[in-house]
Design a protein around this motif. Structure first.
Motif, short mmCIF file in Angstrom:
data_model
loop_
_atom_site.label_atom_id
_atom_site.label_comp_id
_atom_site.label_asym_id
_atom_site.label_seq_id
_atom_site.Cartn_x
_atom_site.Cartn_y
_atom_site.Cartn_z
N ALA A 2 13.95 4.67 -3.85
CA ALA A 2 14.26 5.24 -2.09
C ALA A 2 14.32 3.57 -1.91
N ASP A 3 12.92 2.83 -1.99
CA ASP A 3 13.17 1.47 -2.39
C ASP A 3 14.38 0.54 -2.49
N GLU A 4 15.39 0.58 -3.17
CA GLU A 4 16.41 -0.47 -3.97
C GLU A 4 16.90 0.27 -2.61
N THR A 46 11.38 -5.51 9.52
CA THR A 46 10.30 -6.25 8.48
C THR A 46 9.86 -5.49 7.90
N ARG A 47 8.57 -5.54 7.23
CA ARG A 47 7.79 -5.35 5.89
C ARG A 47 7.69 -3.64 6.88
N LEU A 48 7.03 -3.05 7.68
CA LEU A 48 7.02 -1.57 8.32
C LEU A 48 7.67 -0.75 8.30
N THR A 49 9.36 -2.21 9.30
CA THR A 49 10.07 -0.51 9.61
C THR A 49 10.73 -0.59 8.17
N HIS A 50 10.70 -0.90 7.12
CA HIS A 50 11.09 -0.79 5.45
C HIS A 50 10.74 -0.06 4.97
N SER A 51 8.91 -0.09 5.66
CA SER A 51 8.76 1.37 4.80
C SER A 51 8.76 2.48 4.90
N ALA A 99 2.47 2.48 1.25
CA ALA A 99 1.38 1.75 0.71
C ALA A 99 2.21 0.64 -0.37
N HIS A 100 3.47 0.94 -0.35
CA HIS A 100 4.09 -0.16 -1.56
C HIS A 100 3.75 -0.88 -1.32
N ASP A 101 4.85 -1.50 -0.11
CA ASP A 101 4.38 -3.00 -0.09
C ASP A 101 3.04 -3.62 1.07
N LEU A 102 2.47 -2.96 1.00
CA LEU A 102 0.79 -3.48 1.19
C LEU A 102 0.32 -4.94 0.82
MG MG Z 1 9.63 -2.25 -0.70
#
Ligand code: MG
Length: 404
Positions: A204-206, A63-68, A95-98
């Motif tokens: 790191a996101d990538e 999910t966006r959370l575990t990804h973050s 915070a990057h995907d909030l």
């Molecule tokens: Mg991201």
């Protein structure tokens, strides 16, 4: 924490918060930013927001959370080795995907189309900008201001991209602020980079999504290990794994291959970035800003990473099953937007109150705004399942029948 490198962002040298506050007795400014992000409402919602697969499609997908959290972990590991500011990388990563809408990129594209369709002059919808809107205005936690009042450096890291048009709007409100660097080139000034911690959170996101989308792709049955063997980066480490563990197969082969791929990318970034820092001769944050981007892969790893990305685009993100879900999700968002625009009273009062344009008082839900922006903010904040329920309530049809 070990001593920061001279080119790391130092919390004591932060450009500060928009609403000045006394320093915390035991935490640095960036630790405090991270803590505010973790306690925010938008952060908790990430658990029910899509990364690639919709939240209801399975409990084990990212999910966006575990990804973050994965982005923060990778970012911190690299930051510690390079003696960058771990707390700042962590704050930006968390915070990057909030600002992501429900249903991932599908939701963002649909909201953008809705806003532009309503008013061609609209700023539209950009998820990076929305993340900044969340931390700057939409969170309601403090008696004196809207938003989380984060430090400049964290906010700058969150605004990873910004269209020139929207950068001008932000610049008008905050001259010389977080959007300035997106305007420099157009004004004939040298392009400015954000600090190394922001650059690192970005890379790191990538690294994180390239790896976990392979895992989720295989888990979903949309990708196979045979198919993945066409990708050089994957094939290299799956071969290496099989040499050491002949006969290994299934999940353990997949996980071990991904683990090796991740490590290789992390060490590659550490080495390539160290070399670029030396070559650029940077000795301060100021020097970092006026150099080209310095956090990077080696050319060889950059090429391998791009080809993995192309593979994921063709075989996973454009897989007919994903495309079908994407189209349904876009329709849900469009219909929600139309329904609230027609009858704003379907939204909670805290949101319709923002239509009230009187300045100077704190509103229940962020700053005053045009109705279409309020509607977009409301929809963007929704989790996948809440958006689905609201859609069913307003439109009378279940968009995503639960598969049994
Ligand atoms: Mg991201």
């Amino acid at each position: 924490m070990n001593q920061l490198a001279p080119y790391a962002s130092d919390a004591a040298g932060s450009r500060g918060r928009r609403h000045p506050e006394p320093a915390a007795p035991t935490r640095s400014a960036f630790q405090r930013d991270r803590d505010r992000i973790v306690h925010s409402t938008a952060f908790r919602r990430l658990v029910y927001k899509t990364q690639v697969f919709l939240n209801h499609e399975g409990d084990l997908f990212r999910t966006r959370l575990t990804h973050s959290l994965e982005v923060a972990q990778l970012g911190r590991s690299i930051a510690r080795t390079l003696r960058l500011n771990e707390d700042l990388v962590e704050a930006i990563a968390l915070a990057h995907d909030l600002g992501h809408t429900p249903f991932g990129h599908a939701g963002q594209d649909a909201l953008n189309t809705c806003l532009k369709g309503h008013d061609p002059d609209s700023a539209g919808f950009e998820h990076n900008l929305q993340s900044l809107r969340v931390v700057d205005g939409l969170e309601e936690r403090y008696p004196d201001y809207n938003g989380l009042n984060l430090s400049f450096e964290t906010r700058e890291g969150i605004l990873k991209h910004c269209s020139r048009r929207n950068a001008r709007r932000i610049e008008a409100r905050e001259p010389g602020g977080v959007a300035s660097r997106f305007l420099a080139a157009a004004e004939g000034q040298p392009v400015q980079q954000p600090g190394l911690e922001a650059q690192l959170a970005n890379l790191a996101d990538e690294i994180a999504y390239n790896a976990h989308d392979i895992d989720d792709g295989v888990r979903s049955g949309l990708l196979s290990l045979d198919q993945l063997d066409q990708v050089e980066l994957f094939a290299q480490y799956s071969r290496e794994t099989l040499q050491q563990y002949p006969g290994l197969q299934g999940r353990r082969l997949l996980f071990e291959t991904i683990r090796r791929m991740l490590s290789a990318q992390v060490y590659d970034v550490m080495d390539a970035t160290r070399a670029s820092l030396v070559a650029a001769g940077v000795d301060s944050v100021h020097a970092v800003r006026s150099s080209p981007a310095l956090v990077r892969f080696s050319p060889d790893m950059a090429a391998k990473s791009s080809s993995l990305k192309r593979f994921l685009l063709q075989n996973l993100y454009r897989h007919p099953q994903v495309v079908e879900t994407t189209q349904t999700a876009q329709q849900v968002v469009r219909e929600l937007f139309a329904a609230y625009m027609t009858d704003p009273a379907e939204m909670p009062q805290a949101h319709t109150e923002r239509f009230d344009q009187r300045e100077g008082r704190l509103l229940a839900s962020g700053a005053p705004a045009k109705p279409e922006r309020v509607v977009a903010d409301y929809i963007a904040g929704m989790t996948d399942r809440f958006a689905g329920r609201e859609h069913e309530r307003l439109i009378g049809r279940q968009a995503f029948p639960v598969r049994s």
